[in-house]
Motif scaffolding. Structure first.
Motif, short mmCIF file in Angstrom:
data_model
loop_
_atom_site.label_atom_id
_atom_site.label_comp_id
_atom_site.label_asym_id
_atom_site.label_seq_id
_atom_site.Cartn_x
_atom_site.Cartn_y
_atom_site.Cartn_z
N ASN A 211 0.85 -1.19 0.00
CA ASN A 211 0.00 0.00 0.00
C ASN A 211 0.88 1.24 0.00
O ASN A 211 1.46 1.61 1.03
CB ASN A 211 -0.92 0.00 1.23
N PRO A 212 1.01 1.94 -1.12
CA PRO A 212 1.92 3.10 -1.16
C PRO A 212 1.45 4.25 -0.29
O PRO A 212 2.26 5.07 0.15
CB PRO A 212 1.91 3.48 -2.65
N ALA A 213 0.15 4.32 -0.02
CA ALA A 213 -0.36 5.42 0.79
C ALA A 213 0.03 5.28 2.26
O ALA A 213 -0.05 6.25 3.01
CB ALA A 213 -1.88 5.50 0.65
N ARG A 214 0.42 4.09 2.68
CA ARG A 214 0.77 3.87 4.08
C ARG A 214 2.27 3.59 4.25
O ARG A 214 2.68 3.06 5.28
CB ARG A 214 -0.04 2.70 4.64
N LEU A 215 3.07 3.94 3.25
CA LEU A 215 4.50 3.65 3.30
C LEU A 215 5.19 4.50 4.36
O LEU A 215 5.07 5.73 4.36
CB LEU A 215 5.12 3.92 1.93
N ILE A 217 9.08 4.32 5.51
CA ILE A 217 10.33 3.61 5.24
C ILE A 217 11.06 3.26 6.52
O ILE A 217 11.58 2.15 6.69
CB ILE A 217 11.23 4.45 4.30
N GLY A 218 11.10 4.19 7.47
CA GLY A 218 11.80 3.93 8.72
C GLY A 218 11.20 2.76 9.47
O GLY A 218 11.91 1.88 9.96
N ALA A 219 9.86 2.73 9.57
CA ALA A 219 9.19 1.64 10.27
C ALA A 219 9.38 0.32 9.53
O ALA A 219 9.57 -0.73 10.14
CB ALA A 219 7.70 1.96 10.42
N MET A 220 9.35 0.36 8.19
CA MET A 220 9.53 -0.86 7.41
C MET A 220 10.92 -1.44 7.61
O MET A 220 11.08 -2.66 7.82
CB MET A 220 9.30 -0.56 5.93
N GLN A 221 11.95 -0.59 7.59
CA GLN A 221 13.30 -1.10 7.75
C GLN A 221 13.59 -1.52 9.18
O GLN A 221 14.46 -2.35 9.42
CB GLN A 221 14.31 -0.03 7.30
N GLU A 240 11.93 -0.41 -6.11
CA GLU A 240 11.01 0.08 -7.14
C GLU A 240 9.68 0.52 -6.52
O GLU A 240 9.13 1.58 -6.87
CB GLU A 240 10.77 -1.03 -8.16
N LEU A 241 9.16 -0.27 -5.57
CA LEU A 241 7.89 0.08 -4.94
C LEU A 241 8.00 1.37 -4.14
O LEU A 241 7.06 2.17 -4.11
CB LEU A 241 7.43 -1.07 -4.04
N ILE A 242 9.15 1.57 -3.48
CA ILE A 242 9.36 2.82 -2.74
C ILE A 242 9.43 4.00 -3.69
O ILE A 242 8.82 5.06 -3.44
CB ILE A 242 10.63 2.72 -1.89
N ALA A 243 10.14 3.84 -4.80
CA ALA A 243 10.28 4.94 -5.76
C ALA A 243 8.95 5.32 -6.38
O ALA A 243 8.70 6.49 -6.68
CB ALA A 243 11.29 4.55 -6.85
N GLU A 244 8.06 4.34 -6.58
CA GLU A 244 6.78 4.60 -7.22
C GLU A 244 5.68 4.97 -6.23
O GLU A 244 4.56 5.28 -6.64
CB GLU A 244 6.32 3.35 -7.99
N ALA A 245 5.98 4.93 -4.93
CA ALA A 245 4.93 5.06 -3.91
C ALA A 245 4.14 6.36 -4.05
O ALA A 245 2.91 6.35 -4.03
CB ALA A 245 5.53 4.94 -2.52
#
Length: 484
Positions: A211-215, A217-221, A240-245
């Motif tokens: 879900n790009p709307a809930r990205l 990055i800090g929490a994911m990593q 790629e998913l982060i870049a397109e979010a």
């Protein structure tokens, strides 16, 4: 100086036995050097014969702590544990001292090992290496933990994947499972694992649930550190998913419907519209409609609805909470213990029940079964709101000059306010249409009070009813004078 070398497999059991013997023999921590696996010779240490000590008992909390800490990668972990074990012999309560730096350090190490175990159970990815047509399929995985946790974590995989044979390779140890037992072996070089056809399906699934709307990055990593990415089949998709979010989230917003469908609009309008009761011509129409009420689930278990009773030209309306057990069976309001107490106090106050319309805010009995008994349960705000339909109909029929609301449910139904009755009783409030409402205790509340407190509360209840009777009498007198 004594040197103790622990095996790389069964490390905890070996450390436990050595520490127990050393402690029993009175060997202090500063005279022991600990090693796991092959250790280089130490100029100041020598391999002495094993010691034999007496029986040793330690707190269970220490054993649980040690079961995790021994798998930490800190080379001083064994010495730290033995130092604490030695100190516990002189201070049994030391383990509960969170301010002690030794305890704090060991607990943090245990937490790091637990977290590493969790990461392993989440990020191990098996690939099939055997014949798919075999009776038992065979899989393998490569994983690089931060600590020596394979021996500690392997039972999890044996329990979860007991229907297949598998191997887990790490830089420190290898585990093999054949359906019966786990066998540990020395580490091997990272094997060349074949591609798995199911991984493409997994990548498709991962891409679609991202879900790009809930990205964040800090929490994911934090949950999936980059060190694990190279062994995860979905990891190549992440950059790629982060870049397109951002662009995908914007496209999702633009594609969202700007207007609700027609059916949603109709439902919204119906919910927004006030549910005013339809005009009621007589009491028979009220009783007929109430008999078929399905506005809330309370009708399913009640014997029957209980409407109010009394003269339809009564200047005073008495509103209680809901029917009780006896009212539910009889179909009449206030015939149980609370109703009998009301009649007694009302008679003393000069309030004639036959000149009042008596009803309840909720028309069905709400209860919890306990064997052959039915225990009263207070109605909630939703049930009170649904039943307000019928109370408003009764008010249209009677049009009282004054309403006495007995208890919180009646007060909420009539005024929309369910605050404590003790701070409001005796005062005149108003219903939304302006009808005066006097709030007071409910008789059932008085019945629950201890004997010492009940007399004072009952006297206050009587005073409220006496005042209500006086207000009604004044109103009737004024009307008679005006008519003359």
């Amino acid at each position: 100086m004594r040197r103790v070398v622990l095996p790389e497999i069964g490390t905890f059991e070996a450390w436990r036995d050595e520490a127990r013997a050393l402690l029993g023999a009175g060997v202090p921590p500063e005279e022991v050097l600990w090693h796991r696996g092959a250790a280089e010779a130490d100029l100041f240490a020598e391999a002495l014969p094993p010691v034999r000590g007496g029986a040793v008992t330690v707190p269970k909390g220490f054993v649980d702590l040690a079961r995790l800490v021994v798998w930490h990668r800190d080379p001083e972990r064994f010495a730290r544990l033995y130092g604490l074990l030695w100190a516990l012999g002189h201070s049994r309560g030391l383990l509960e001292d969170r301010g002690d730096p030794r305890i704090d350090r060991l607990r943090r190490m245990a937490k790091e090992v637990s977290r590493d175990r969790h990461k392993m159970t989440a990020f191990v990815r098996f690939r099939e290496i055997g014949d798919p047509a075999a009776t038992r399929r065979r899989f393998a995985a490569w994983f690089e933990p931060s600590h020596y946790i394979l021996e500690l974590t392997a039972p999890f995989f044996a329990k979860r994947f007991g229907d297949m044979d598998w191997s887990i390779f790490t830089p420190d140890l290898t585990a093999h499972f054949d359906g019966f037992e786990i066998r540990f072996a020395p580490p091997e070089a990272r094997p060349e694992l074949p591609d798995d056809a199911a991984e493409e399906l997994w990548r498709t699934y991962f891409r679609n649930i991202f879900n790009p709307a809930r990205l964040k990055i800090g929490a994911m990593q934090a949950e999936m550190p980059k060190k694990y990415w190279r062994n995860l089949p979905e990891a190549p998709l992440i950059p790629e998913l982060i870049a397109e979010a951002q662009s995908r989230a914007q496209a999702m917003g633009e594609a969202a419907p700007s207007l609700p469908p027609i059916r949603a609009e109709r439902i919204t309008e119906r919910l927004r519209a006030p549910e005013a009761p339809a005009p009621v011509g007589d009491r028979d129409a009220l009783l007929s409609g109430l008999a078929g009420c399905r506005r809330c689930p309370l009708w399913q278990n009640a014997t029957q609805p209980v409407a109010g009773e009394g003269p339809l030209d009564a200047p005073l309306m008495i509103v209680g909470e809901q029917p009780g057990d006896q009212e539910d069976l009889a179909g009449r309001p206030f015939v149980g213990p609370a109703g009998q107490l009301f009649d007694t106090v009302a008679a003393r106050a000069g309030l004639k029940r036959d000149r009042a319309y008596v009803t309840n805010a909720v028309k069905h009995f709400k209860f919890a079964p306990r064997g052959k008994r039915r225990l009263h349960q207070s109605p909630n705000s939703g049930e009170i709101a649904h039943c307000r339909w019928w109370l408003d109909m009764e008010r249209q029929l009677v049009r009282p000059k004054l309403i006495v609301a007995m208890g919180a449910s009646a007060a909420e139904s009539l005024t929309g306010d369910s605050r404590r009755i003790g701070t409001r009783r005796g005062a005149l409030e108003h219903a939304p249409d302006g009808t005066p409402v006097m709030v007071t205790w409910h008789p059932s509340y008085l019945l629950r009070l201890p004997e010492g407190a009940r007399s004072a509360a009952e006297a206050a209840f009587e005073a409220d009813l006496r005042r209500a009777a006086a207000l009604v009498a004044q109103g009737e007198g004024a009307a008679d004078t005006k008519g003359a």
